[in-house]
Write an enzyme that holds these catalytic residues in place. Sequence first.
Site, PDB file in Angstrom:
ATOM      1  N   HIS A  87      -2.381   2.247  -5.895  1.00 59.56           N
ATOM      2  CA  HIS A  87      -3.200   0.995  -5.668  1.00 59.56           C
ATOM      3  C   HIS A  87      -3.369   0.242  -6.682  1.00 59.56           C
ATOM      4  CE1 HIS A  87      -4.862  -0.580  -2.031  1.00 59.56           C
ATOM      5  NE2 HIS A  87      -5.843  -0.950  -2.596  1.00 59.56           N
ATOM      6  N   ARG A 120      -0.519  -2.181  -6.943  1.00 64.13           N
ATOM      7  CA  ARG A 120      -1.031  -3.379  -5.813  1.00 64.13           C
ATOM      8  C   ARG A 120      -1.944  -4.455  -6.407  1.00 64.13           C
ATOM      9  NH1 ARG A 120      -1.104  -4.591  -0.380  1.00 64.13           N
ATOM     10  NH2 ARG A 120      -3.363  -5.144   0.445  1.00 64.13           N
ATOM     11  N   ARG A 132       0.560  -1.271   0.033  1.00 66.20           N
ATOM     12  CA  ARG A 132      -0.028  -0.092   0.027  1.00 66.20           C
ATOM     13  C   ARG A 132       0.902   1.369   0.072  1.00 66.20           C
ATOM     14  NH1 ARG A 132      -2.243  -3.498   3.785  1.00 66.20           N
ATOM     15  NH2 ARG A 132      -4.080  -4.480   3.546  1.00 66.20           N
TER      16      ARG A 132
END
Length: 316
Positions: free
Chosen positions: A257, A260, A150
Site C-alpha cells: 500500500h 500505491r 491495491r
Amino acid sequence: MSADADLIARYLDHLRHEKRLADNSLKAYAAALRLLGDSAAQAGTPLPRVRHAQIRSWVTRMRTAGRSPRGMALILSGWRGFYAWLGRNGLADANPAQGLRLPRRERLLPKALPVDETVRLADASVPQDSPWHEARDAAIFELLYGCGLRVSELTGLNVAASDAAWQGGQGWIDLSAAEVQVLGKGGKRRSVPLGRKAVEALRRWLAVRGQVAPASEDAARALFLGRHGTRLSVRSVQLRIKRRGALTGASASLHPHMLRHCFASHLLQSSQDLRGVQEIMGHASIAATQVYTRLDFQHLAQAYDAAHPRAGQRRK
C-alpha cells in the site's frame, strides 16, 4: 442459530455477494457486528429493536475502555450499514446508529517514499531464489508502483480476459492495449494504463511463468503464481515487497500500500490532475485523493526547510 445471528449472517452474505467487499473489509464488518450482537444480547434486546440511546451508551463504553476514535468510527460505520440494510428490508423501523458524534480523529497522512528512492528500489537488483522469482517480483513491483493497484486487485489479476474472470470478479492485463482491467472496491471496474516499464516487466514474467505448472483452473488463469502453482496470495505479496525493501535499503518498512501511496503522490506532483488521479486510483470520493495534495505540500515544506536561505526563521 439465533434470530440475531441469522440477521448478521444474511447481512454479511449481502456484503460478500452483492457489494463484493474484500475479505479484510468483511472481517472488519463481522467483528463490528459481533460486538453489536454481544451488546444487544447483554441488554436483552433483539437487534431490530435496539434504540439510539442504547447505541450511544455502547459507544460511550467503548470510549471509556480506551478504544481509538478511528476504531470506534469503523465500528459505528458497520452498525449504520447493518441497520440501513434492515430498514430497506422492512426489518427495522429506524437506524439507531445515525446521528452520533464521535471524538475527532487525527487524519494521518499516507506514507510515501521520495521519487528518486522509489525508482531506485524498482531498478535495484535483488537476490532471488531463481530467475523465475526475479521476473515475477519485478513485475509485481512495477504493477504496484506503476499502476497504483491495491494488493487485492493485483492478486486477482488474470493473464487474459475470460468469461470466468467476469463471473469470478477478477481483472486481467491487456498488453496489446497497454492497459490493466481492475476489479476494485465494491465490484467497480476501471482501466489503468500500463507504463513502458510495467509492460516490459510483464513480458519478461510471462516468458517464464509457464515454468511452474498451475495447480488448478483458477491458477491457470492467474497472472501471478506461487512456487506451488497456486494463485499468489495477498500475504505472499506483502512478504515479498517487505523483503525487497529490506534488501535494497529502503528508508522505511516497505509494503504494497505504500507503493500505491507513492504512485498517487508522484503522479499528482507531476500532473496536478486531481480528477485523473482519482479515476486511476479508483477512489469513490475526491476527498480520498485530496489527501495526497497535503502530502505533496508536506514534501514541499521539507524541501523549503532544507534548502531556502530564509527557512531558518520559519523553524524558530
